[in-house]
Design a protein around this motif. Structure first.
Motif, PDB file in Angstrom:
ATOM      1  N   THR A 128       2.710   5.493  -8.296  1.00 36.88           N
ATOM      2  CA  THR A 128       2.977   5.794  -6.889  1.00 36.88           C
ATOM      3  C   THR A 128       1.680   6.132  -6.152  1.00 36.88           C
ATOM      4  OG1 THR A 128       5.198   6.548  -7.449  1.00 36.88           O
ATOM      5  CG2 THR A 128       4.322   7.258  -5.326  1.00 36.88           C
ATOM      6  N   GLN A 129       0.822   6.928  -6.763  1.00 36.71           N
ATOM      7  CA  GLN A 129      -0.459   7.266  -6.136  1.00 36.71           C
ATOM      8  C   GLN A 129      -1.337   6.028  -5.984  1.00 36.71           C
ATOM      9  OE1 GLN A 129      -2.087  10.425  -8.537  1.00 36.71           O
ATOM     10  NE2 GLN A 129      -0.701  11.953  -7.693  1.00 36.71           N
ATOM     11  N   GLU A 130      -1.361   5.186  -7.009  1.00 40.62           N
ATOM     12  CA  GLU A 130      -2.148   3.949  -6.926  1.00 40.62           C
ATOM     13  C   GLU A 130      -1.585   3.052  -5.831  1.00 40.62           C
ATOM     14  OE1 GLU A 130      -3.370   0.061  -9.608  1.00 40.62           O
ATOM     15  OE2 GLU A 130      -2.510   1.795 -10.620  1.00 40.62           O
ATOM     16  N   PHE A 131      -0.277   2.931  -5.768  1.00 40.02           N
ATOM     17  CA  PHE A 131       0.364   2.117  -4.732  1.00 40.02           C
ATOM     18  C   PHE A 131      -0.094   2.556  -3.348  1.00 40.02           C
ATOM     19  CE2 PHE A 131       3.742   1.728  -1.575  1.00 40.02           C
ATOM     20  CZ  PHE A 131       4.022   0.373  -1.627  1.00 40.02           C
ATOM     21  N   GLU A 132      -0.026   3.840  -3.064  1.00 41.24           N
ATOM     22  CA  GLU A 132      -0.388   4.336  -1.736  1.00 41.24           C
ATOM     23  C   GLU A 132      -1.858   4.086  -1.427  1.00 41.24           C
ATOM     24  OE1 GLU A 132       1.698   5.062   0.521  1.00 41.24           O
ATOM     25  OE2 GLU A 132       3.474   5.302  -0.722  1.00 41.24           O
ATOM     26  N   HIS A 133      -2.730   4.301  -2.398  1.00 38.11           N
ATOM     27  CA  HIS A 133      -4.161   4.056  -2.191  1.00 38.11           C
ATOM     28  C   HIS A 133      -4.421   2.573  -1.928  1.00 38.11           C
ATOM     29  CE1 HIS A 133      -8.497   4.374  -2.631  1.00 38.11           C
ATOM     30  NE2 HIS A 133      -8.425   3.349  -3.469  1.00 38.11           N
ATOM     31  N   GLU A 134      -3.814   1.726  -2.730  1.00 38.60           N
ATOM     32  CA  GLU A 134      -4.079   0.296  -2.637  1.00 38.60           C
ATOM     33  C   GLU A 134      -3.428  -0.349  -1.414  1.00 38.60           C
ATOM     34  OE1 GLU A 134      -6.385  -1.129  -4.262  1.00 38.60           O
ATOM     35  OE2 GLU A 134      -6.738   0.477  -5.694  1.00 38.60           O
ATOM     36  N   VAL A 135      -2.332   0.202  -0.930  1.00 43.30           N
ATOM     37  CA  VAL A 135      -1.738  -0.295   0.319  1.00 43.30           C
ATOM     38  C   VAL A 135      -2.769  -0.178   1.438  1.00 43.30           C
ATOM     39  CG1 VAL A 135      -0.094   0.360   2.144  1.00 43.30           C
ATOM     40  CG2 VAL A 135       0.720  -0.036  -0.173  1.00 43.30           C
ATOM     41  N   ASN A 136      -3.472   0.927   1.488  1.00 37.36           N
ATOM     42  CA  ASN A 136      -4.495   1.107   2.526  1.00 37.36           C
ATOM     43  C   ASN A 136      -5.613   0.075   2.384  1.00 37.36           C
ATOM     44  OD1 ASN A 136      -3.211   3.265   3.806  1.00 37.36           O
ATOM     45  ND2 ASN A 136      -4.096   4.732   2.366  1.00 37.36           N
ATOM     46  N   SER A 137      -6.008  -0.228   1.148  1.00 41.70           N
ATOM     47  CA  SER A 137      -7.044  -1.236   0.924  1.00 41.70           C
ATOM     48  C   SER A 137      -6.551  -2.623   1.324  1.00 41.70           C
ATOM     49  CB  SER A 137      -7.479  -1.239  -0.542  1.00 41.70           C
ATOM     50  OG  SER A 137      -8.129  -0.033  -0.857  1.00 41.70           O
ATOM     51  N   VAL A 185       6.020  -5.063 -15.689  1.00 42.77           N
ATOM     52  CA  VAL A 185       6.209  -5.879 -14.490  1.00 42.77           C
ATOM     53  C   VAL A 185       5.493  -5.233 -13.300  1.00 42.77           C
ATOM     54  CG1 VAL A 185       7.937  -6.705 -12.835  1.00 42.77           C
ATOM     55  CG2 VAL A 185       8.380  -6.847 -15.295  1.00 42.77           C
ATOM     56  N   ALA A 186       5.642  -3.918 -13.158  1.00 46.59           N
ATOM     57  CA  ALA A 186       5.004  -3.207 -12.045  1.00 46.59           C
ATOM     58  C   ALA A 186       3.493  -3.410 -12.086  1.00 46.59           C
ATOM     59  CB  ALA A 186       5.352  -1.721 -12.078  1.00 46.59           C
ATOM     60  N   ARG A 187       2.897  -3.244 -13.245  1.00 42.60           N
ATOM     61  CA  ARG A 187       1.442  -3.396 -13.359  1.00 42.60           C
ATOM     62  C   ARG A 187       1.017  -4.847 -13.230  1.00 42.60           C
ATOM     63  NH1 ARG A 187      -1.522  -0.244 -11.877  1.00 42.60           N
ATOM     64  NH2 ARG A 187      -3.010  -1.802 -12.479  1.00 42.60           N
ATOM     65  N   PHE A 233       2.886  -8.051 -12.720  1.00 43.34           N
ATOM     66  CA  PHE A 233       3.419  -8.961 -11.717  1.00 43.34           C
ATOM     67  C   PHE A 233       3.214  -8.443 -10.297  1.00 43.34           C
ATOM     68  CE2 PHE A 233       7.211 -10.311  -9.180  1.00 43.34           C
ATOM     69  CZ  PHE A 233       6.809 -11.622  -8.982  1.00 43.34           C
ATOM     70  N   LEU A 234       3.255  -7.144 -10.095  1.00 42.47           N
ATOM     71  CA  LEU A 234       3.142  -6.606  -8.744  1.00 42.47           C
ATOM     72  C   LEU A 234       1.717  -6.154  -8.439  1.00 42.47           C
ATOM     73  CD1 LEU A 234       6.514  -4.638  -8.651  1.00 42.47           C
ATOM     74  CD2 LEU A 234       6.036  -6.907  -7.689  1.00 42.47           C
ATOM     75  N   PHE A 235       1.265  -5.067  -9.043  1.00 41.66           N
ATOM     76  CA  PHE A 235      -0.048  -4.506  -8.709  1.00 41.66           C
ATOM     77  C   PHE A 235      -1.177  -5.509  -8.954  1.00 41.66           C
ATOM     78  CE2 PHE A 235       0.490   0.254  -8.324  1.00 41.66           C
ATOM     79  CZ  PHE A 235       1.875   0.249  -8.293  1.00 41.66           C
ATOM     80  N   ASN A 236      -1.300  -6.006 -10.186  1.00 44.51           N
ATOM     81  CA  ASN A 236      -2.415  -6.894 -10.518  1.00 44.51           C
ATOM     82  C   ASN A 236      -2.353  -8.210  -9.752  1.00 44.51           C
ATOM     83  OD1 ASN A 236      -3.245  -4.909 -12.274  1.00 44.51           O
ATOM     84  ND2 ASN A 236      -2.579  -5.979 -14.119  1.00 44.51           N
ATOM     85  N   HIS A 237      -1.169  -8.665  -9.448  1.00 38.51           N
ATOM     86  CA  HIS A 237      -0.988  -9.892  -8.680  1.00 38.51           C
ATOM     87  C   HIS A 237      -1.618  -9.735  -7.287  1.00 38.51           C
ATOM     88  CE1 HIS A 237       2.245 -13.188  -7.688  1.00 38.51           C
ATOM     89  NE2 HIS A 237       1.059 -13.522  -7.210  1.00 38.51           N
ATOM     90  N   ILE A 238      -1.364  -8.602  -6.665  1.00 37.55           N
ATOM     91  CA  ILE A 238      -1.969  -8.332  -5.357  1.00 37.55           C
ATOM     92  C   ILE A 238      -3.490  -8.270  -5.471  1.00 37.55           C
ATOM     93  CG2 ILE A 238      -2.237  -6.560  -3.555  1.00 37.55           C
ATOM     94  CD1 ILE A 238       0.817  -5.985  -4.009  1.00 37.55           C
ATOM     95  N   TYR A 239      -3.990  -7.575  -6.486  1.00 35.97           N
ATOM     96  CA  TYR A 239      -5.444  -7.445  -6.640  1.00 35.97           C
ATOM     97  C   TYR A 239      -6.093  -8.816  -6.824  1.00 35.97           C
ATOM     98  CZ  TYR A 239      -3.925  -2.672  -7.674  1.00 35.97           C
ATOM     99  OH  TYR A 239      -3.328  -1.441  -7.622  1.00 35.97           O
ATOM    100  N   HIS A 240      -5.462  -9.665  -7.599  1.00 35.85           N
ATOM    101  CA  HIS A 240      -5.977 -11.015  -7.828  1.00 35.85           C
ATOM    102  C   HIS A 240      -6.123 -11.760  -6.497  1.00 35.85           C
ATOM    103  CE1 HIS A 240      -6.071 -15.207  -9.085  1.00 35.85           C
ATOM    104  NE2 HIS A 240      -4.962 -15.403  -8.410  1.00 35.85           N
ATOM    105  N   HIS A 241      -5.070 -11.748  -5.700  1.00 35.33           N
ATOM    106  CA  HIS A 241      -5.122 -12.486  -4.436  1.00 35.33           C
ATOM    107  C   HIS A 241      -6.024 -11.813  -3.404  1.00 35.33           C
ATOM    108  CE1 HIS A 241      -2.512 -15.675  -5.618  1.00 35.33           C
ATOM    109  NE2 HIS A 241      -1.528 -14.852  -5.944  1.00 35.33           N
ATOM    110  N   ARG A 242      -6.173 -10.504  -3.468  1.00 30.81           N
ATOM    111  CA  ARG A 242      -7.144  -9.858  -2.580  1.00 30.81           C
ATOM    112  C   ARG A 242      -8.549 -10.347  -2.914  1.00 30.81           C
ATOM    113  NH1 ARG A 242      -5.556  -3.527  -2.638  1.00 30.81           N
ATOM    114  NH2 ARG A 242      -7.367  -3.629  -3.989  1.00 30.81           N
ATOM    115  N   GLY A 243      -8.839 -10.512  -4.192  1.00 33.77           N
ATOM    116  CA  GLY A 243     -10.139 -11.044  -4.593  1.00 33.77           C
ATOM    117  C   GLY A 243     -10.370 -12.429  -4.019  1.00 33.77           C
ATOM    118  N   GLU A 244      -9.339 -13.263  -4.062  1.00 30.15           N
ATOM    119  CA  GLU A 244      -9.453 -14.585  -3.443  1.00 30.15           C
ATOM    120  C   GLU A 244      -9.739 -14.458  -1.947  1.00 30.15           C
ATOM    121  OE1 GLU A 244      -6.705 -17.856  -5.491  1.00 30.15           O
ATOM    122  OE2 GLU A 244      -5.573 -16.159  -4.686  1.00 30.15           O
ATOM    123  N   MET A 245      -9.034 -13.538  -1.288  1.00 25.59           N
ATOM    124  CA  MET A 245      -9.213 -13.384   0.157  1.00 25.59           C
ATOM    125  C   MET A 245     -10.632 -12.936   0.486  1.00 25.59           C
ATOM    126  SD  MET A 245      -7.941 -13.829   3.103  1.00 25.59           S
ATOM    127  CE  MET A 245      -6.168 -13.965   2.864  1.00 25.59           C
TER     128      MET A 245
END
Length: 167
Positions: free
Chosen positions: A7-16, A126-128, A130-142
């Motif tokens: 939950t803490q990681e989610f909130e931090h990373e949403v801002n990023s 799945v949370a780590r 499919f969800l969290f790492n998936h977003i990080y991967h595509h942010r790197g592409e962006m």
């Protein structure tokens, strides 16, 4: 305890993620680095859409993408993508807050119709993955897309290269 950290990681990373999406200029939404790549607008919308998948991944044991319907809007409208992102973050936050440590151990499966495309696997994985790492991967592409089009990359984990060259 793991859920508290997620939950803490989610909130931090949403801002990023928000900073990154806000850095995308409308003029470059059509940029596409190769014939096999998404446009910048399509990639931005995909990042915003992943937050919607938190609902299916965290609240259902079997998530059928074919049975789900998400109105996404125009990939050439960054304001629409930002609105989609904000709406999906609220849904994701609600889904995340509905979890318990026990539910993280439950098996989860993703299907498209009758075809299993992911799982079964424990929801915590799945949370780590499919969800969290998936977003990080595509942010790197962006970030690569932004740099390739001459745009500034926002600092998400401290100063960026561009920030270090000031002064």
């Amino acid at each position: 305890m793991i859920l508290q950290y997620l939950t803490q990681e989610f909130e931090h990373e949403v801002n990023s993620t928000r900073k990154l999406l806000q850095a995308i200029p409308e003029k470059d939404l059509g940029y596409k680095p190769s014939e096999h790549s998404w446009t910048m607008g399509e990639l931005a919308q995909h990042i915003a859409t992943i937050y919607y998948w938190y609902v299916g991944a965290l609240t259902r044991d079997v998530y059928d993408l074919a049975a789900d319907n998400l109105e996404r809007g125009d990939t050439n409208d960054i304001k629409a993508t930002l609105a989609l992102f904000e709406s999906n973050v609220e849904k994701a936050r609600t889904a995340l807050n509905s979890l318990t440590e026990e539910k993280l151990k439950d098996n989860w499966t993703m299907k498209v119709g009758d075809r299993v495309v992911l799982g079964p696997m424990p929801r915590g994985i799945v949370a780590r993955g499919f969800l969290f790492n998936h977003i990080y991967h595509h942010r790197g592409e962006m970030i690569v897309y932004l740099r390739a089009t001459g745009n500034k990359v926002p600092g998400m984990y401290g100063p960026t290269y561009e920030d270090s060259k000031k002064g």
